[in-house]
Structures are given as structure tokens and as C-alpha cells.
Motif scaffolding. Structure first.
Motif: not given
Length: 792
Positions: A192, A194, A257, A470, A478-479, A511-512, A514, A522
Motif C-alpha cells: 500500500g 503513500t 497515492a 515492492s 506490506r505498506t 503497489a496499490t 493508499r 490504519d
């Protein structure tokens, strides 16, 4: 080119890299900069070898070497410096130049496939981040062959491209085998992501100018260049505006992101520039320095308008005011100043940009999140502190092994949760651009010298570092938070490459996005309790001296004392808080982490000195007018005339402190609201003596803070004292008694005993002759009168 055997001779001390330099190798380009499954198999490295020594160098040879894939985040730093044992040659040396004279340069080009069934290759068959090194050997005059320099960089491999078809192979078979030979990345556990995109600058407003001062004054005009097309801040804004535009990011994934990290001090400065400004002729001078008009008004207007448009469609988060060092600010120990630097930043951003910024996060910036910083944030209320995790190099660990930063969220206090980013990644991002720096949060064991590396090599390191987590799905959590330095200085190519890498990782499934609000939620939900950080963190070079901290604390205390006494000017609407606010902000600017570590204390002391002089001038601007002569009081109740002067643009609440001598009673006038200008006063007094005395008069704020200089008045009193009062009273009583006695005797027809020895006035009048004067008559009468009172 001619192949040369590897140089095996032991290097001479004079030829060791880092002792006396002879050659310097610079990487000019790496193609492709990010390897994917659709990339070309061939990786090409071009560069330049320069003779920077004092003699010619013969047999200049070069080769490419590769180290195993990076397995820990600290190795992203340590593999770029120090030991070269982990590097293995990709191919033999090739000759770059038979001889290189002093000052000469020679280009080189090294091209090798990632993998090959035959011939030289990099032997890379799995995704990862791979350290590469260009090694240059040569033989200086009067010396032996040795390794004279090297240049290292990181190559991110998101996916291994298919192998080339072998000669004579059927096209259909070749295509099928090629498709099968491609090695895509593992996307089962994407991170995730940012990323903060900083818009900040060094403090530019000149110190010592109170509120209401127009036009605003800047210490230099570098901000005009930075805001203009092609400048640093223009590049930063243009790049993120393009990357998040609907045309480039139709799904909005990159936009979600990213979050703009905006320094309120930059907005205050640029907003002031839009109304016109002047620039100091001397950078280190105070508010009385000669100035010249600034040239960046239109650039400021254009840049601010573009930022407002961008801020309306994406996340915006305020940094601490002027990128203040929270550790040093906590040592100042002023709650008001701490509140301005932290919780007060969001309101400034919202007001100037016309938006509602994302709250709940505190961007610590380029300093370490120390126990002192956590204590300051705890007093400001619940927040998620975005700061660097603690990470050291292998030589500092117990087992001597490289480690990966633990970036799990940590709850230090009920109010403060730390959302941590990897300092190795942050340091790699800080190395990009024409002015690379090492952030203060980087431990000295990871602080490598990157300024000698080329811009291309440093850009490669940043791209690989931000993609490293990643590519390693086994790492936890996993951030990932990408936190570049707030004073990021990127070229357009740098900015494009980094934003492209972010977009590529998202589109490749590594990646996604966040968004920041999700990160805050979170972090609060997943934080584990931990004790406050201990020990010295980060680089001690970036710590502010105790003298600077003590001076700021003293100036802040005096400034708050004055501010508490100031009121609002009804004519202009200027409040006392607004009038002194720029001076408090100056004290925060003195603690800015945007200044390079080696210059921080010097520039902080310089700004503090200027602010201190201005604060002293403000206190001296409220005074008692010294008459220069003496006062004479006509009566015991004559008032004492005074005149007060207020050179401030706002009223101030004051009290008179009169040191009266014995025998003088002064009526307390209470709190006086002193408007700008002059105010004549008559102080009621009562004096019980007749003499000349000295009367000391001082002016203080309503809370007792001294203002201006005390004045000594010379007062002469003509009033009666107590002794003279009683003498006069006694004399009056005796006189009244005598008059009363005479009237008593007269009313009763009795002669007063006091008149028995005096002649009767009627008899004297009857004895006058017509031709005699009263004197003669008296004489004749006395002559005819025999002694004893009978006639002769």
C-alpha cells in the motif's frame, strides 16, 4: 575493443581510490533505467572517464561488475560504498584509452544483456534490485597499475524480459519460448503506497519585521527564480500537476497515492510576494537595511494560482511551520510556539489555498523522531507522526548483518502514533537532483557520500530504492511511505522518472494507492505500544546548539509578555497578536531543518540576533517622555503632569510605577490604555513637605513587564509641611483669643488692661488748640500738668 586482463597487481598507496585522485568516472546514462518484461534485453551504461590528477595515466581500462540482489534495505546504502568484494565482473576489462593526459576525458559505453545462453551477460534471471559498478583501472606515471576509481548504482528489475531467439530457430517456437522465458514480478502481496510530494523552501522572509509592515521584505530574490518557469518550485509543481492530470492518470490511481506536503511558511511568503515586495541589499541585515524592488511578483501570482487549482483536486497536508525541528522546539519549552508550529499550520494552508487540508498527520520532515519530538506532539493532541524509522548499518548491528527497517506503526503515547518510513529509501530520494543532501535522520553508519556520483547514478539509486520493497513480497509490513526531503531539488527529468516509477509500480500490480486518510486510520488501528525512542538518533551534525535554544526561549518569553499587553487598533483593525506574529514565526524559522546541517546554528543565531534587536526596540517604543527640567507644585494637591509615548501601531495596556519619597502620596491610576502617539496625564498626588526631591517613574505592562527606560523627575514643592501647619494653627488660635477678650471688655464697658498706660484719645483731641499742631498741643499740655496729675 581490445580486451585487457584484469589488473591483479597490488595497488600502490598513491593509487588507492580516495587517497590522491587520478581518474574520475561518471555515469551519464543507464538504459533502460527500470527493466520490465517489455524492456530490451540489453542494458547500456554510458559515461565519462576524466583525468583529474597531476600526471598522465596509461592503459585506462574499464569493466562492468555486478553484486547479488539487495536483500535488506540498509544494503541499498552500504552496497554503494566501502567494500567491493561482493562485486563480480560481468565481462573482462576493455580499453577506454591507451593514455589519458592531465585534464583529458574519454567516453565509454558498456552494453550487456541481462542474460544470455552464450557470451557475457549480467546473469540476472529474477526480478530485484541489483548493484552495478563501473570499475576503472590504469597506470599513473611513476606508479603501478591499480583500481583508480569506480562508480556504483542500482538497477531495478521489475521483470526479466524474454530471452532472444537463437539463430535459425523457428519463429513460432521462438515466440513461444520467449513468452515462457519472461520472468514477471510477484504481485501476490502488493504494498500500500503513500507518497508525499513536497512543496517547500528555505525561509526567505527577512527577520525582525513585525506585522503590518509593507511591503514585505525578503532576504534574497532566489524565490522569484524558483517560482518562474524552469525554477525548482515550478518544476515540482509542474511535474505533479502533469502526473495527476486526468489525461495521464485517467483512473486516478497515482493521484490517490500522492499527497502534497506544503510548508505554510512558503505559502505565507509567496502570498505576500503577490502584493509586491522588496529585497534586502545585505542578506544578514535587519529591518533598517536598504532594499531594492523584488522581481518575482508575477511569477508568485501565476504559481499560486496553479497551486490552488491543483490543491482543489488532490490531497494536501501541511508540514510543520517552516520545517521546524521538533526536537529543538521541545527544548525551547514554549507551548504557544509549539502550537503554532504544529496544529496551527493547517489553518494557514486552508486560508491561503481555499481548501480543507488533511488533518491528523504531523510531517516531521528531515529530522529524527526523537523522544523530545514525541513529547512535544503529545501535548498537541492526537496525531500520526510521519517520521523515519531507526536503522543502522551492518557495522552497528550485533551480528554484523545488514537489516531492513522496521516500518510498523508504533504507539509511543496515547496521543502519538508513529507511521514510519524507511530511512534508506528516504536518503536515496534525497540524493536525487543537482544538490544532493543527506537528511538529518540518517544514522552516520548509513551516511554515504553521494555528491561525487553523477546525477544519473543517483537517480538510479532513488528509482531502485523506492521499488525495492515492492519487489520483495516477504518483507513486512506490506505498506510503504515515500517521504522525500521537503527541500527536494529535482530536474524535470528526475521528477518525471520518479513519478513514472510510482505509476509503473501501481500499474504492474506491485503497489496499490493508499491515500493519506487511510494511512492515518490504519496506523491508529495497527499500532503496537513501544517505549519512547532512546539515545541519540540521526546525525548529530544536524542538532541545534543549546545556546540557540536558550536564546529563542528567552526571546519568545519576552515577546509573549509584550503581546499580552497589546490590544486592537480600532482604526486599522490590526491586533496585537497579528502585530507580533511574524516575530514568533521568525523564531520558528531559526529552527528550520531546511538549512544544511553545517550552517544551521550559524544562520539560526543570526536570525535570533535580528529578532532580539527588534523585540528590544518594541519594548523601547513605549516610553515616558522625559521633560528634561523640574516640576514645581503650587499646592500640596497639585497633580504631577506626565506624557506617555507609544510608537507602536497598536494600543497597549500599561501601568505607572512611581517611586515616591516619604511625604508624598501617589494615587494609583490603574490600567491605562495607551493609544499610538502621545498621551498627556495628570497623576493625582498629595505632598506634605516643602523641598526639592527626585521622583522615579517607570512604565510596565498590565502584567508587570518593564517598558522603555525609567525616568527621574525633579519635583519642587511649595506646600506646607506639618510643623508649619501646626504653628500657623496655634497663631490663629492666639489671635482669635485676644480679639475675643477685647470685644468682651468693650461690650461690658470695661477698659482693657492692655490700654491703661495709653492716653484717652478723646481727651487728646479736646486739648488741641486751633493754632497748634497735635504735637505742640501735647507738649503744652504736658508742660502744664504737674507731676502727679494735678494742675500747677
Amino acid at each position: 575493443m581490445l580486451a585487457v586482463a584484469p589488473v591483479a597487481a597490488p595497488p600502490l598507496g598513491a593509487a588507492q581510490p580516495g587517497s590522491i585522485p587520478f581518474l574520475r568516472v561518471q555515469i551519464d546514462s543507464v538504459t533502460p533505467d527500470i527493466v520490465t518484461t517489455t524492456s530490451d534485453q540489453m542494458v547500456t551504461v554510458t559515461g565519462t572517464i576524466s583525468n583529474v590528477g597531476d600526471r598522465a595515466v596509461r592503459d585506462v581500462v574499464v569493466r562492468l561488475e555486478r553484486a547479488p540482489a539487495v536483500t535488506s534495505s540498509s544494503a541499498l546504502r552500504t552496497d554503494l560504498a566501502g567494500n567491493v568484494d561482493q562485486y563480480q565482473p560481468v565481462a573482462d576489462f576493455i580499453t577506454a584509452a591507451p593514455e589519458l593526459a592531465r585534464g583529458q576525458q574519454v567516453p565509454f559505453r558498456l552494453a550487456f544483456p541481462l542474460r544470455s545462453a552464450d557470451g557475457s551477460s549480467m546473469r540476472i534471471d529474477t526480478p530485484g534490485v541489483y548493484p552495478l559498478m563501473v570499475n576503472v583501472n590504469g597506470t599513473p606515471d611513476y606508479g603501478s597499475a591499480a583500481r583508480l576509481d569506480d562508480s556504483r548504482f542500482l538497477l531495478p528489475v521489475l521483470g526479466v524480459p524474454p530471452q532472444e531467439a537463437q539463430e535459425g530457430q523457428d519463429d513460432g517456437v521462438a515466440a513461444a519460448e520467449a513468452l515462457e522465458s519472461a520472468v514477471p514480478p510477484d504481485t501476490t502481496r502488493p504494498v500500500g503506497l503513500t507518497m508525499f510530494w513536497p512543496l517547500a523552501d528555505r525561509p526567505r522572509l527577512a527577520a525582525g519585521a513585525p506585522g503590518g509592515t509593507t511591503p514585505v521584505r525578503l532576504i534574497d530574490d532566489e524565490l522569484a527564480t524558483s517560482l518562474a518557469p524552469g525554477g525548482r518550485l515550478d518544476t515540482m509543481l509542474t511535474a505533479v500537476d502533469f502526473a495527476t492530470s486526468p489525461e495521464v492518470d485517467p483512473g486516478g490511481a497515482v493521484t490517490r497515492a500522492l499527497c502534497l506536503a506544503v510548508d505554510p511558511d512558503l505559502l505565507v511568503t509567496v502570498n505576500a510576494m503577490t502584493n509586491g515586495y522588496v529585497v534586502n541589499d545585505a542578506a544578514d541585515a535587519g529591518p533598517r537595511t536598504p532594499t531594492h524592488p523584488g522581481a518575482g511578483q508575477q511569477a508568485a501570482i501565476d504559481w499560486m494560482n496553479r497551486l490552488k487549482t491543483l490543491a482543489a483536486r488532490m490531497c494536501v497536508a501541511p508540514t510543520t511551520y517552516a520545517q521546524t525541528d521538533l526536537d529543538a522546539l521541545n527544548r525551547v519549552a514554549d507551548p504557544g510556539l509549539s502550537s503554532i508550529a504544529t496544529t496551527g499550520s493547517g489553518g494557514i494552508v486552508d486560508q491561503i489555498l481555499g481548501i480543507t487540508s488533511t488533518r491528523g498527520a504531523s510531517l516531521v520532515g528531515d529530522g529524527p523522531l526523537t523522544a523530545s519530538a514525541v513529547q512535544l506532539l503529545t501535548a498537541q493532541g492526537p496525531t500520526v507522526a510521519v517520521g523515519a524509522a531507526n536503522l543502522v548499518g551492518p557495522e552497528e548491528t550485533a551480528d554484523g548483518m545488514a537489516e531492513t527497517a522496521d516500518t510498523r506503526p508504533i504507539r509511543y503515547t496515547p496521543n502519538v502514533v508513529a507511521a514510519q518510513f524507511d530511512p534508506a529509501v528516504g536518503a536515496a530520494l534525497a540524493g536525487v537532483g543537482p544538490a544532493p543532501e543527506s537528511p538529518s535522520y540518517v544514522d552516520p553508519s548509513l551516511d554515504i557520500s553521494v555528491k561525487q556520483d553523477s546525477a544519473a547514478a543517483r537517480r538510479q539509486d532513488a528509482l531502485a530504492s523506492l521499488l525495492w520493497r515492492s519487489l520483495h513480497p516477504e518483507t513486512t509490513p506490506r505498506t510503504e511511505i515515500l517521504m522525500p526531503p521537503l527541500m527536494w531539488n529535482l530536474t524535470p527529468q528526475d521528477a518525471q522518472s520518479i513519478l513514472t516509477a510510482v505509476a509503473t509500480s501501481i500499474r504492474a500490480g506491485l503497489a496499490t494507492p493508499r491515500p493519506l486518510p487511510v494511512l492515518i486510520n490504519d496506523a491508529n488501528a495497527a499500532a503496537v505500544d513501544a517505549p519512547l525512542p532512546t539515545g541519540p538518533l540521526g546525525n548529530p551534525r544536524g542538532r541545534f546548539d543549546a545556546g540557540v535554544v536558550t536564546g529563542i526561549a528567552a526571546a519568545t518569553g519576552r515577546l509573549w509578555g509584550l503581546t499580552a499587553a497589546l490590544t486592537t487598533d480600532e482604526r486599522t483593525g490590526l491586533t496585537g497578536y497579528q502585530y507580533t506574529a511574524p516575530l514568533r514565526e521568525d523564531l520558528l524559522r531559526a529552527l528550520s531543518l531546511s538549512v544544511p546541517p553545517d550552517a544551521r546554528n550559524g544562520l539560526a543565531q543570526q536570525r535570533l540576533t535580528t529578532v532580539g534587536r527588534t523585540v528590544e526596540d518594541l519594548f523601547n517604543a513605549v516610553t515616558i517622555v522625559n521633560p528634561g527640567g523640574s516640576y514645581t507644585l503650587a499646592t500640596e494637591r497639585s497633580p504631577l503632569p506626565l506624557a506617555l509615548r507609544n510608537d507602536l501601531p497598536v494600543p497597549i495596556r500599561v501601568r505607572l510605577d512611581i517611586d515616591a519619597p516619604p511625604g508624598m502620596t501617589v494615587t494609583d491610576m490603574g490600567e491605562i490604555v495607551l493609544p499610538p502617539g502621545f498621551l498627556p496625564l495628570k497623576v493625582p498626588i498629595e505632598v506634605h513637605f516643602t523641598q526639592r526631591v527626585a521622583v522615579d517613574v517607570a512604565l510596565r505592562t498590565a502584567d508587570g513587564v518593564p517598558l522603555g527606560e525609567p525616568v527621574r523627575l525633579s519635583v519642587h514643592s511649595n506646600a506646607y509641611g506639618k510643623v508649619l501647619f501646626f504653628i500657623t494653627l496655634t497663631g490663629g488660635a492666639v489671635l482669635a483669643l485676644l480679639v475675643g477678650r477685647r470685644l468682651w471688655h468693650r461690650f461690658r464697658g470695661q477698659p482693657d488692661r492692655a490700654d491703661l498706660d495709653r492716653p484717652d484719645p478723646i481727651e487728646v483731641a479736646l486739648s488741641y488748640r486751633d493754632d497748634e499742631t497735635p504735637a505742640d498741643a501735647g507738649a503744652g499740655r504736658r508742660a502744664r500738668t504737674a507731676p502727679g496729675g494735678s494742675d500747677a
